[in-house]
Design a protein around this motif. Sequence first.
Motif, PDB file in Angstrom:
ATOM      1  N   ASN A 119       0.821  -1.221   0.000  1.00 37.54           N
ATOM      2  CA  ASN A 119       0.000   0.000   0.000  1.00 37.54           C
ATOM      3  C   ASN A 119       0.854   1.270   0.000  1.00 37.54           C
ATOM      4  O   ASN A 119       0.371   2.340   0.372  1.00 37.54           O
ATOM      5  CB  ASN A 119      -0.929   0.002   1.222  1.00 37.54           C
ATOM      6  CG  ASN A 119      -2.036  -1.022   1.107  1.00 37.54           C
ATOM      7  OD1 ASN A 119      -3.084  -0.762   0.531  1.00 37.54           O
ATOM      8  ND2 ASN A 119      -1.799  -2.202   1.660  1.00 37.54           N
ATOM      9  N   ILE A 120       2.104   1.141  -0.434  1.00 36.19           N
ATOM     10  CA  ILE A 120       3.034   2.265  -0.336  1.00 36.19           C
ATOM     11  C   ILE A 120       2.587   3.461  -1.175  1.00 36.19           C
ATOM     12  O   ILE A 120       2.880   4.608  -0.814  1.00 36.19           O
ATOM     13  CB  ILE A 120       4.465   1.830  -0.734  1.00 36.19           C
ATOM     14  CG1 ILE A 120       5.476   2.897  -0.321  1.00 36.19           C
ATOM     15  CG2 ILE A 120       4.547   1.484  -2.210  1.00 36.19           C
ATOM     16  CD1 ILE A 120       5.553   3.155   1.158  1.00 36.19           C
ATOM     17  N   ASP A 121       1.872   3.232  -2.264  1.00 35.27           N
ATOM     18  CA  ASP A 121       1.426   4.354  -3.098  1.00 35.27           C
ATOM     19  C   ASP A 121       0.522   5.302  -2.315  1.00 35.27           C
ATOM     20  O   ASP A 121       0.548   6.518  -2.533  1.00 35.27           O
ATOM     21  CB  ASP A 121       0.698   3.844  -4.346  1.00 35.27           C
ATOM     22  CG  ASP A 121       1.659   3.284  -5.389  1.00 35.27           C
ATOM     23  OD1 ASP A 121       2.864   3.579  -5.278  1.00 35.27           O
ATOM     24  OD2 ASP A 121       1.206   2.556  -6.280  1.00 35.27           O
ATOM     25  N   ALA A 122      -0.298   4.759  -1.420  1.00 33.71           N
ATOM     26  CA  ALA A 122      -1.168   5.596  -0.588  1.00 33.71           C
ATOM     27  C   ALA A 122      -0.408   6.146   0.617  1.00 33.71           C
ATOM     28  O   ALA A 122      -0.581   7.305   1.006  1.00 33.71           O
ATOM     29  CB  ALA A 122      -2.388   4.802  -0.121  1.00 33.71           C
ATOM     30  N   LEU A 123       0.451   5.337   1.207  1.00 34.34           N
ATOM     31  CA  LEU A 123       1.123   5.718   2.448  1.00 34.34           C
ATOM     32  C   LEU A 123       2.259   6.704   2.237  1.00 34.34           C
ATOM     33  O   LEU A 123       2.593   7.473   3.138  1.00 34.34           O
ATOM     34  CB  LEU A 123       1.648   4.462   3.152  1.00 34.34           C
ATOM     35  CG  LEU A 123       0.584   3.416   3.531  1.00 34.34           C
ATOM     36  CD1 LEU A 123       1.252   2.189   4.130  1.00 34.34           C
ATOM     37  CD2 LEU A 123      -0.443   3.997   4.492  1.00 34.34           C
TER      38      LEU A 123
END
Length: 271
Positions: A119-123
Motif C-alpha cells: 500500500n506504499i502508493d497511498a502511504l
Amino acid sequence: MIILKIVSFFNVKGGVGKTTLTILTAIKLSKQGKKVLIIDADTQANLTQFMYKIVHNNKTMFEALTDNSSADEVIINAPMDEYPNMDLIPSDLSLSVLSEFLTTKTNREKAVWRWFKGNIDALKNYDYIFIDLSPSYDLIARNFMLISDSIITPLQYQDIASIRGCELFYQKFNQDLEEMEMVNESKRAVVINSHTTRKLSSGDIFNDYLDTFKDIKNDLLDTKISDTTIVKNAILNKMDIDDYLKKTKKAHKIRDEFNEFINELIEKEVL
C-alpha cells in the motif's frame, strides 16, 4: 519531496501517557503543515475515541492484515475538522485477536511490512505515520516496531514500573532482533512525563533507579513534560495544548516544554 517517517509510541507499562503524547505530537506537526496518519493499534482504542467515535463499524488493521483490505479502505480521512492534516486508521476490540491470527502465518513478524509495501502508493503521501501501540510486547507490537524509523517511550515520573517496562522492551526487542538475525536502526527516544520539580522521596527513588539503566539514559531526552491538568483538559476538549491555552486565555510553561520536546525530537532525527 515527502520523506515518510514511521514512529511508534510504546512502553510495556500502561498509564504512562503514551496515547496523549501520540495525539499531541501529531496535532503539533499537522498544524505545521505536515500530513500525519495515526494508526491506533491499541485495543483500548482511546485514540480512536479522541479523534473519531467511541463506537464505529469502520475497518481497522485487523481487516488490513486478515482480509488484505487496502489503505484506502481502512483510512478515515480528516476525522477532526479542526485538524484536517491528520488521518486515522481506527482500532476496536477485534485487534485483541489479531496477534493470535498472525501466529499462524509464515514470516509472521513481517505481516505489517508486507501490508505497508503493498500500500506504499497511498502511504508515501504522508510525512509521518504514528503508531499508538498497546502496552504489551506481543506480535503486533513487534510487527510495527520492525518497520519503525523511530520508537518513542514515555516514562511516568515517580513510576518505577515504567522504567522496568522500558527496560523489558529494550531487552526483548534486542533479543528478538538477534534471533531473527535482523539489524534494526530505528532511533529511540525516552521522555519523562508527568514531571514535577517538587522535592519528593518518590522522585529521588525514581531518579536513582533510572541512573542504573545506561541504555535508557542514553536515549533520555533533556526535555521533561510537566504534570499539569492543562494536558488532561486539552485532551478532554479535543484540542492541543496551544489551542486550549488560547481558548482559556491562560499561560503555562507546558506550552514551551512541549515545543522543546518536539524540537529536540527533530534535532535528534527521531521526527
